[in-house]
Design a protein around this motif. Structure first.
Motif, PDB file in Angstrom:
ATOM      1  N   GLY A  91       0.882  -1.278   0.122  1.00  0.00           N
ATOM      2  CA  GLY A  91       0.052   0.161   0.029  1.00  0.00           C
ATOM      3  C   GLY A  91       0.778   1.173   0.146  1.00  0.00           C
ATOM      4  N   THR A  92       0.327   2.341   0.929  1.00  0.00           N
ATOM      5  CA  THR A  92       1.148   3.625   0.818  1.00  0.00           C
ATOM      6  C   THR A  92       2.169   3.596   1.512  1.00  0.00           C
ATOM      7  N   GLU A  93       2.745   2.564   2.191  1.00  0.00           N
ATOM      8  CA  GLU A  93       3.931   2.575   2.824  1.00  0.00           C
ATOM      9  C   GLU A  93       4.866   1.771   2.061  1.00  0.00           C
ATOM     10  N   LYS A  94       4.834   1.614   0.873  1.00  0.00           N
ATOM     11  CA  LYS A  94       5.787   0.714  -0.112  1.00  0.00           C
ATOM     12  C   LYS A  94       7.169   1.137   0.124  1.00  0.00           C
ATOM     13  N   ALA A  95       7.449   2.453   0.305  1.00  0.00           N
ATOM     14  CA  ALA A  95       8.863   3.046   0.324  1.00  0.00           C
ATOM     15  C   ALA A  95       9.395   2.554   1.566  1.00  0.00           C
ATOM     16  N   LYS A  96       8.747   2.153   2.654  1.00  0.00           N
ATOM     17  CA  LYS A  96       9.395   1.802   3.945  1.00  0.00           C
ATOM     18  C   LYS A  96       9.628   0.355   3.984  1.00  0.00           C
TER      19      LYS A  96
END
Length: 110
Positions: A91-96
């Motif tokens: 989801g939106t936390e993909k970069a982490k």
């Protein structure tokens, strides 16, 4: 596995055990360039005898580069399609999401 999203330069594993129709998967991988919904294995990527009887989704652990005690943990899921496709959702936390691991079991088609 999809080398566009999995860093193959470091240690990783995916063990699959089957007893009768019960399948258990234990995995650890180092991700890169995630988009939020990524394909690990394409349609047909899982051999027929290991494919899930139905489409399944499991919660898994994703974390950033910190050590276990100080890492930031991110909600993530892994989806097994009955076609043999495997996807991971961050989801939106993909970069982490850098380190992804989990153990799960399901019933195979045959």
């Amino acid at each position: 596995m999809n080398s566009e999203i999995i860093n193959t330069d470091i240690d990783q594993y995916c063990y699959v055990y089957k007893s009768g129709l019960a399948v258990t998967v234990c995995m650890f991988l180092h991700a890169k360039n995630l988009t939020g919904m990524d394909t690990i294995l394409p349609d047909g990527g899982i051999p027929e005898e290991y494919r899930a009887k139905a489409n399944l989704t499991f919660n898994i652990t994703a974390r950033d580069g910190g050590q276990w005690g100080t890492a930031n943990f991110i909600p993530a899921a892994i989806r097994f399609n009955s076609s043999g496709k495997v996807e991971i959702a961050t989801g939106t936390e993909k970069a982490k999401a850098i380190y992804i691991d989990g153990t799960f079991s399901y019933i195979a088609k045959s």
